[in-house]
Design a protein around this motif. Sequence first.
Motif, short mmCIF file in Angstrom:
data_model
loop_
_atom_site.label_atom_id
_atom_site.label_comp_id
_atom_site.label_asym_id
_atom_site.label_seq_id
_atom_site.Cartn_x
_atom_site.Cartn_y
_atom_site.Cartn_z
N ALA A 57 -49.41 5.40 8.42
CA ALA A 57 -50.20 5.12 9.63
C ALA A 57 -49.85 3.77 10.24
N GLN A 58 -49.18 2.92 9.48
CA GLN A 58 -48.76 1.62 9.98
C GLN A 58 -47.34 1.65 10.54
N GLY A 59 -46.77 2.84 10.67
CA GLY A 59 -45.45 2.99 11.26
C GLY A 59 -44.30 2.83 10.28
N ILE A 60 -44.59 2.82 9.00
CA ILE A 60 -43.54 2.70 7.99
C ILE A 60 -42.96 4.08 7.69
N ALA A 61 -41.65 4.16 7.59
CA ALA A 61 -40.99 5.40 7.20
C ALA A 61 -41.11 5.53 5.68
N VAL A 62 -42.03 6.36 5.23
CA VAL A 62 -42.34 6.48 3.80
C VAL A 62 -41.63 7.68 3.19
N THR A 63 -41.01 7.43 2.04
CA THR A 63 -40.52 8.50 1.17
C THR A 63 -41.47 8.53 -0.02
N ALA A 64 -42.19 9.63 -0.16
CA ALA A 64 -43.19 9.76 -1.22
C ALA A 64 -42.61 10.58 -2.35
N THR A 65 -42.65 10.02 -3.56
CA THR A 65 -42.13 10.75 -4.72
C THR A 65 -43.26 11.07 -5.68
N ASP A 66 -43.12 12.18 -6.34
CA ASP A 66 -44.04 12.57 -7.42
C ASP A 66 -43.31 13.65 -8.22
N PRO A 67 -43.46 13.62 -9.54
CA PRO A 67 -42.79 14.65 -10.34
C PRO A 67 -43.51 15.99 -10.33
N ALA A 88 -39.72 13.96 -7.85
CA ALA A 88 -38.98 13.16 -8.83
C ALA A 88 -39.90 12.12 -9.44
N SER A 89 -39.58 11.77 -10.66
CA SER A 89 -40.22 10.61 -11.29
C SER A 89 -39.34 9.40 -11.00
N LEU A 90 -39.82 8.23 -11.31
CA LEU A 90 -39.00 7.03 -11.13
C LEU A 90 -37.70 7.16 -11.91
N GLU A 91 -37.78 7.72 -13.10
CA GLU A 91 -36.59 7.86 -13.94
C GLU A 91 -35.54 8.80 -13.34
N ASP A 92 -35.97 9.71 -12.47
CA ASP A 92 -35.05 10.65 -11.82
C ASP A 92 -34.34 10.04 -10.61
N LEU A 93 -34.89 8.99 -10.07
CA LEU A 93 -34.33 8.40 -8.85
C LEU A 93 -33.10 7.58 -9.17
N ALA A 108 -49.66 4.70 -10.35
CA ALA A 108 -48.80 5.52 -11.18
C ALA A 108 -47.78 4.78 -12.04
N LEU A 109 -47.68 3.49 -11.91
CA LEU A 109 -46.62 2.77 -12.63
C LEU A 109 -46.75 2.95 -14.15
N HIS A 110 -47.97 3.07 -14.63
CA HIS A 110 -48.17 3.23 -16.07
C HIS A 110 -47.63 4.56 -16.60
N TRP A 111 -47.31 5.50 -15.72
CA TRP A 111 -46.72 6.77 -16.15
C TRP A 111 -45.20 6.68 -16.26
N THR A 112 -44.61 5.58 -15.87
CA THR A 112 -43.16 5.45 -15.92
C THR A 112 -42.71 4.83 -17.24
N ASP A 113 -41.47 5.09 -17.57
CA ASP A 113 -40.87 4.55 -18.80
C ASP A 113 -40.54 3.08 -18.58
N PRO A 114 -41.10 2.19 -19.41
CA PRO A 114 -40.82 0.77 -19.22
C PRO A 114 -39.35 0.40 -19.39
N GLU A 115 -38.63 1.15 -20.21
CA GLU A 115 -37.22 0.83 -20.42
C GLU A 115 -36.41 1.14 -19.16
N GLY A 116 -35.83 0.13 -18.60
CA GLY A 116 -35.02 0.28 -17.40
C GLY A 116 -35.81 0.32 -16.11
N ARG A 117 -37.13 0.20 -16.19
CA ARG A 117 -38.00 0.32 -15.01
C ARG A 117 -37.60 -0.68 -13.92
N TRP A 118 -37.49 -1.95 -14.30
CA TRP A 118 -37.28 -2.98 -13.28
C TRP A 118 -35.87 -2.93 -12.70
#
Length: 144
Positions: A57-67, A88-93, A108-118
């Motif tokens: 709604a603020q004019g941002i081009a959003v790509t929304a991901t969810d597994p 996709a999950s973060l790990e799939d991107l 949702a960040l707590h659902w992602t794998d901490p290894e390699g997250r950052w």
Amino acid sequence: MPDRALSFGERAEAYERFRPGYPVELFDLVREYAGGPVRSALEIGAGTGKATRLFAAQGIAVTATDPDGAMLAELRRHVPASVRTVRASLEDLRAGRRRYGLVYAVAALHWTDPEGRWARVASLLEPAGVFARRAGRCSRSTRP
């Protein structure tokens, strides 16, 4: 990813109906944090699109991901057609041609794998892009 992370889609319509949305202050805080305009954003774990709507709604081009495909199907019923969805999950991107001025995760960040997250998040950001996450209240605290 734990099976529980994929269990919400069974009740995507109820999740959408009963989960509260986010105040515009959430966007305001992220914009202030970014220090300038944000033109593109990648949302990690968009669910049914409560935060997606706020940013789009603020004019941002959003790509929304969810597994979860059922969650994305519910999201599509509530967001503008301009919102791009990716199952996709973060790990799939994977980093590629698309990079974003903002990568964010609201609930949702707590659902992602901490290894390699950052490293993965960094690979999805444009130079000088920012990452934001909501980890509690989304308005400023009045406490010092």
